[in-house]
Design an enzyme around this catalytic site. Structure first.
Site, PDB file in Angstrom:
ATOM      1  N   THR A  98      12.641 -10.405  14.028  1.00  0.00           N
ATOM      2  CA  THR A  98      13.755  -9.541  14.110  1.00  0.00           C
ATOM      3  C   THR A  98      14.506 -10.327  15.114  1.00  0.00           C
ATOM      4  OG1 THR A  98      14.660  -7.707  14.773  1.00  0.00           O
ATOM      5  CG2 THR A  98      12.469  -7.610  14.640  1.00  0.00           C
ATOM      6  N   TYR A 128       8.712  -0.802  17.940  1.00  0.00           N
ATOM      7  CA  TYR A 128       8.658  -1.725  16.430  1.00  0.00           C
ATOM      8  C   TYR A 128       9.039  -3.158  17.042  1.00  0.00           C
ATOM      9  CZ  TYR A 128      11.001  -4.101  13.131  1.00  0.00           C
ATOM     10  OH  TYR A 128      11.713  -5.139  12.299  1.00  0.00           O
ATOM     11  N   HIS A 129      10.251  -3.296  17.641  1.00  0.00           N
ATOM     12  CA  HIS A 129      10.564  -4.625  17.971  1.00  0.00           C
ATOM     13  C   HIS A 129       9.648  -5.288  18.904  1.00  0.00           C
ATOM     14  CE1 HIS A 129      14.709  -2.797  16.908  1.00  0.00           C
ATOM     15  NE2 HIS A 129      14.641  -3.995  16.167  1.00  0.00           N
ATOM     16  N   ASN A 177       0.784  -1.238   0.023  1.00  0.00           N
ATOM     17  CA  ASN A 177       0.023   0.096  -0.200  1.00  0.00           C
ATOM     18  C   ASN A 177       0.957   1.396  -0.074  1.00  0.00           C
ATOM     19  OD1 ASN A 177       1.103  -0.241   2.626  1.00  0.00           O
ATOM     20  ND2 ASN A 177      -0.830   0.598   3.615  1.00  0.00           N
ATOM     21  N   TYR A 236      26.995   5.641  18.109  1.00  0.00           N
ATOM     22  CA  TYR A 236      26.222   6.100  19.412  1.00  0.00           C
ATOM     23  C   TYR A 236      26.754   5.553  20.493  1.00  0.00           C
ATOM     24  CZ  TYR A 236      21.964   6.698  16.126  1.00  0.00           C
ATOM     25  OH  TYR A 236      21.185   6.977  15.027  1.00  0.00           O
ATOM     26  N   THR A 252      28.242   8.079  12.583  1.00  0.00           N
ATOM     27  CA  THR A 252      27.485   8.410  13.879  1.00  0.00           C
ATOM     28  C   THR A 252      27.643   7.200  14.590  1.00  0.00           C
ATOM     29  OG1 THR A 252      25.715   7.945  12.688  1.00  0.00           O
ATOM     30  CG2 THR A 252      25.896  10.205  12.824  1.00  0.00           C
ATOM     31  N   SER A 286      12.487  -1.466  21.565  1.00  0.00           N
ATOM     32  CA  SER A 286      11.804  -0.196  20.773  1.00  0.00           C
ATOM     33  C   SER A 286      10.386  -0.985  20.753  1.00  0.00           C
ATOM     34  CB  SER A 286      12.234   0.071  19.727  1.00  0.00           C
ATOM     35  OG  SER A 286      11.938  -0.867  18.625  1.00  0.00           O
ATOM     36  N   ARG A 334       5.454   2.604   3.128  1.00  0.00           N
ATOM     37  CA  ARG A 334       6.734   2.980   3.446  1.00  0.00           C
ATOM     38  C   ARG A 334       7.133   4.121   2.810  1.00  0.00           C
ATOM     39  NH1 ARG A 334      11.775   0.421   4.428  1.00  0.00           N
ATOM     40  NH2 ARG A 334      13.626   2.102   4.065  1.00  0.00           N
ATOM     41  N   ARG A 380      23.709   2.936   6.071  1.00  0.00           N
ATOM     42  CA  ARG A 380      23.892   4.627   6.319  1.00  0.00           C
ATOM     43  C   ARG A 380      25.430   4.941   6.694  1.00  0.00           C
ATOM     44  NH1 ARG A 380      22.697   5.826  11.459  1.00  0.00           N
ATOM     45  NH2 ARG A 380      21.896   3.619  12.549  1.00  0.00           N
ATOM     46  N   ASP A 421      -4.367  -1.942   1.290  1.00  0.00           N
ATOM     47  CA  ASP A 421      -3.788  -1.921   2.628  1.00  0.00           C
ATOM     48  C   ASP A 421      -4.426  -3.545   3.333  1.00  0.00           C
ATOM     49  OD1 ASP A 421      -3.416  -1.955   5.367  1.00  0.00           O
ATOM     50  OD2 ASP A 421      -4.649   0.147   5.677  1.00  0.00           O
ATOM     51  N   LYS A 471       7.077  -6.778  16.932  1.00  0.00           N
ATOM     52  CA  LYS A 471       7.421  -8.114  16.299  1.00  0.00           C
ATOM     53  C   LYS A 471       7.195  -9.462  17.441  1.00  0.00           C
ATOM     54  CE  LYS A 471       9.222  -7.330  12.242  1.00  0.00           C
ATOM     55  NZ  LYS A 471       8.362  -7.576  11.076  1.00  0.00           N
ATOM     56  N   GLN A 514      15.479 -11.989  11.821  1.00  0.00           N
ATOM     57  CA  GLN A 514      16.532 -11.656  11.064  1.00  0.00           C
ATOM     58  C   GLN A 514      17.248 -10.455  11.689  1.00  0.00           C
ATOM     59  OE1 GLN A 514      16.464 -10.784   6.310  1.00  0.00           O
ATOM     60  NE2 GLN A 514      15.153  -9.306   7.390  1.00  0.00           N
TER      61      GLN A 514
HETATM   62  N1  LIG Z   1      15.547  -4.714   6.527  1.00  0.00           N
HETATM   63  C1  LIG Z   1      15.983  -5.109   7.713  1.00  0.00           C
HETATM   64  O1  LIG Z   1      17.149  -4.884   7.693  1.00  0.00           O
HETATM   65  C2  LIG Z   1      15.347  -6.137   8.503  1.00  0.00           C
HETATM   66  C3  LIG Z   1      15.666  -6.365   9.549  1.00  0.00           C
HETATM   67  C4  LIG Z   1      14.872  -7.558  10.142  1.00  0.00           C
HETATM   68  C5  LIG Z   1      13.886  -7.543  10.198  1.00  0.00           C
HETATM   69  N2  LIG Z   1      13.133  -6.769   9.000  1.00  0.00           N
HETATM   70  C6  LIG Z   1      11.619  -7.075   8.637  1.00  0.00           C
HETATM   71  O2  LIG Z   1      11.597  -7.231   7.234  1.00  0.00           O
HETATM   72  C7  LIG Z   1      10.457  -6.683   6.794  1.00  0.00           C
HETATM   73  C8  LIG Z   1      10.623  -6.146   5.358  1.00  0.00           C
HETATM   74  O3  LIG Z   1      11.701  -4.964   5.756  1.00  0.00           O
HETATM   75  P1  LIG Z   1      11.975  -3.842   4.832  1.00  0.00           P
HETATM   76  O4  LIG Z   1      13.368  -3.508   5.239  1.00  0.00           O
HETATM   77  O5  LIG Z   1      11.988  -4.357   3.377  1.00  0.00           O
HETATM   78  O6  LIG Z   1      11.157  -2.765   5.107  1.00  0.00           O
HETATM   79  P2  LIG Z   1       9.996  -2.086   4.091  1.00  0.00           P
HETATM   80  O7  LIG Z   1       9.727  -0.967   4.830  1.00  0.00           O
HETATM   81  O8  LIG Z   1      10.982  -1.412   3.036  1.00  0.00           O
HETATM   82  O9  LIG Z   1       9.187  -2.836   3.300  1.00  0.00           O
HETATM   83  C9  LIG Z   1       7.961  -3.205   4.056  1.00  0.00           C
HETATM   84  C10 LIG Z   1       6.927  -2.786   3.049  1.00  0.00           C
HETATM   85  O10 LIG Z   1       5.566  -3.300   3.636  1.00  0.00           O
HETATM   86  C11 LIG Z   1       4.689  -2.309   3.066  1.00  0.00           C
HETATM   87  N3  LIG Z   1       3.331  -2.329   3.985  1.00  0.00           N
HETATM   88  C12 LIG Z   1       3.595  -1.907   5.192  1.00  0.00           C
HETATM   89  N4  LIG Z   1       2.302  -2.251   5.929  1.00  0.00           N
HETATM   90  C13 LIG Z   1       1.473  -2.411   4.936  1.00  0.00           C
HETATM   91  C14 LIG Z   1      -0.117  -2.696   4.830  1.00  0.00           C
HETATM   92  N5  LIG Z   1      -0.479  -2.333   5.967  1.00  0.00           N
HETATM   93  N6  LIG Z   1      -0.484  -2.897   3.792  1.00  0.00           N
HETATM   94  C15 LIG Z   1       0.256  -3.180   2.540  1.00  0.00           C
HETATM   95  N7  LIG Z   1       1.616  -3.048   2.607  1.00  0.00           N
HETATM   96  C16 LIG Z   1       2.114  -2.577   3.783  1.00  0.00           C
HETATM   97  C17 LIG Z   1       5.412  -0.898   3.121  1.00  0.00           C
HETATM   98  O11 LIG Z   1       4.729  -0.110   2.112  1.00  0.00           O
HETATM   99  C18 LIG Z   1       6.882  -1.641   2.436  1.00  0.00           C
HETATM  100  O12 LIG Z   1       7.006  -1.318   1.097  1.00  0.00           O
HETATM  101  C19 LIG Z   1       9.845  -5.976   7.768  1.00  0.00           C
HETATM  102  O13 LIG Z   1       8.855  -6.747   8.636  1.00  0.00           O
HETATM  103  C20 LIG Z   1      10.961  -5.724   8.890  1.00  0.00           C
HETATM  104  O14 LIG Z   1      10.490  -5.758  10.242  1.00  0.00           O
HETATM  105  C21 LIG Z   1      13.808  -5.991   8.221  1.00  0.00           C
END
Ligand SMILES: NC(=O)c1ccc[n+]([C@@H]2O[C@H](COP(=O)([O-])OP(=O)(O)OC[C@H]3O[C@@H](n4cnc5c(N)ncnc54)[C@H](O)[C@@H]3O)[C@@H](O)[C@H]2O)c1
Length: 381
Positions: free
Chosen positions: A144, A181-182, A32, A255, A253, A179, A35, A241, A74, A185, A208
């Site tokens: 995570t 967020y975590h 949707n 921390y 940066t 956090s 992000r 980053r 969504d 999860k 992950q």
């Molecule tokens: N990137 C990392 O390092 C990392 C590490 C550990 C866990 N994760 C987990 O992996 C997953 C993907 O991570 P990412 O970095 O690709 O994140 P991201 O934000 O790039 O991708 C998530 C996608 O889900 C979509 N989304 C969120 N809510 C939605 C909804 N209600 N309906 C439809 N789409 C929706 C967002 O628009 C986005 O495109 C996440 O759950 C994240 O918590 C990521």
């Protein structure tokens, strides 16, 4: 397999879609654009712009001849997800669709409410839609390593055998997230474990670590197929980053003391892990949990590595310790088990000088689009 990728527009979702498509699976992606919208709202623009999902699917088809079907909506909306599952009837569901940023979840009351309702809402709807339309499908959920926090004992792979007063039982490994967020999860994991026990669902929960990198086997020849690459404090992961900071001439940066240690993996290895998880599904009533990382580093080690390889690429990289905006241990024990995916056949792509240099070179190409003001803003908790 008919593979439904939830969050298919994201950093991990789009590369995963191409990877499964290249392996001959029938792939549908759902997103949707949450992000993209949050990035706009918080002025956290990515290093380069990426085409929308319909455009990406067209470009992929030009290169591969394969179709990826695109659904925009969504996943918190029951009518949308209900009809999506009814139509597509997936064999495998890969669930990435969450608000994935710890700093965003701690930014404001509104951001906290969005994170809670979105993340728990999507996971709940996915489970309910599976029950309605594909109870035998395999759900692969992205968790995570942050769910475990930084305990002073070894981190096991998902489960812990507890002995108590002469009796014993296996429980989910204790979770202490750092956090909101975590914490969502952690709640996801509990929700999934409940429905695995109660309805016999088949679930793999992947714990992950932070992912780094840009390149995959499918995107090297066309920049329009690259994943979104965030470099800001809110949505960027630390290695990505630091590379951008190095290229921008912004002191890295670190921390506080910089002893914060986590498990990392290359984007290419995320794709390998997802494929291995899909090819080795959980049985009905089983929840498999893997710790998805290939090596551990402290923040200081990452900063030193980026500085050293940056120098090889002509960059003068400064490292600066700044006051830690987060509540976290800056020095701690960290020893997570991570043999499950290796046993399935994972061949790690480690963070070598060459791998880091490749990312640095790509970022140098987009150096002019880096906005310094986006790099750090000190979201505190
Ligand atoms: N990137 C990392 O390092 C990392 C590490 C550990 C866990 N994760 C987990 O992996 C997953 C993907 O991570 P990412 O970095 O690709 O994140 P991201 O934000 O790039 O991708 C998530 C996608 O889900 C979509 N989304 C969120 N809510 C939605 C909804 N209600 N309906 C439809 N789409 C929706 C967002 O628009 C986005 O495109 C996440 O759950 C994240 O918590 C990521």
């Amino acid at each position: 397999m008919r593979v439904l990728i939830l969050g298919g527009d994201g950093y991990l979702g789009w590369p995963t879609a191409m990877h499964f498509s290249a392996k001959g699976h029938e792939v549908a992606v759902v997103d949707n654009y949450l992000r993209r919208n949050l990035a706009r709202e918080t002025d956290s623009g990515a290093l380069y712009s990426t085409p929308n999902l319909h455009e990406r699917a067209e470009i992929w088809k030009e290169h591969s001849g394969e179709n990826i079907s695109v659904h925009i909506g969504d996943l918190c909306d029951w009518d949308f997800i209900n009809s999506l599952f009814a139509e597509f009837k997936p064999d495998t569901i890969i669930h990435y669709a969450e608000q994935p940023s710890a700093p965003y979840s701690m930014l404001s009351t509104a951001a906290a409410r969005l994170t809670l309702s979105n993340n728990i809402g999507v996971t709940g709807n996915v489970v309910l839609a599976m029950k309605e339309h594909c109870p035998d499908a395999h759900l692969i959920k992205l968790g995570t390593m942050g769910e475990y926090g930084t305990p002073n004992i070894d981190i096991e792979e998902g489960w812990l055998e507890v002995e108590h007063k002469g009796r014993s039982q296996k429980f989910l490994y204790p979770r202490q997230a750092g956090s909101l967020y975590h914490t969502t999860k952690v709640m996801d994991t509990d929700l999934l474990w409940f429905y695995v026990r109660t309805w016999g669902l088949r679930v793999t929960d992947l714990m992950q670590g932070p992912v780094y990198g840009i390149f995959t086997d499918e995107n090297g020849h066309d920049d329009r197929l690259l994943p979104c690459f965030a470099y800001d404090e809110i949505f960027g992961t630390v290695i990505n980053r630091f590379v951008v900071q190095a290229v921008a001439g912004y002191p890295l940066t670190v921390y506080g003391k910089g002893g914060q240690t986590r498990g990392y993996l290359n984007l290419k290895d995320t794709l390998q892990c997802l494929l291995l998880a899909a090819e080795n599904p959980a049985d009905s009533g089983e929840m498999k949990i893997y710790n998805q990382l290939t090596e551990t580093f402290s923040v200081n080690e990452i900063a030193d590595h980026v500085q050293r390889v940056g120098k090889q690429h002509g960059l003068d990289v400064e490292i600066k310790s700044i006051e830690n905006p987060r509540k976290e241990l800056e020095e701690h024990y960290y020893n997570p088990a991570h043999t499950g995916l290796l046993d399935l056949g994972l061949k790690p792509n480690y963070l070598t000088d060459e791998a880091l240099g490749e990312i640095i070179q790509k970022v140098i190409q987009y150096k002019d689009s880096i906005v310094q003001g986006r790099i750090f803003r000190g979201v505190k908790w």
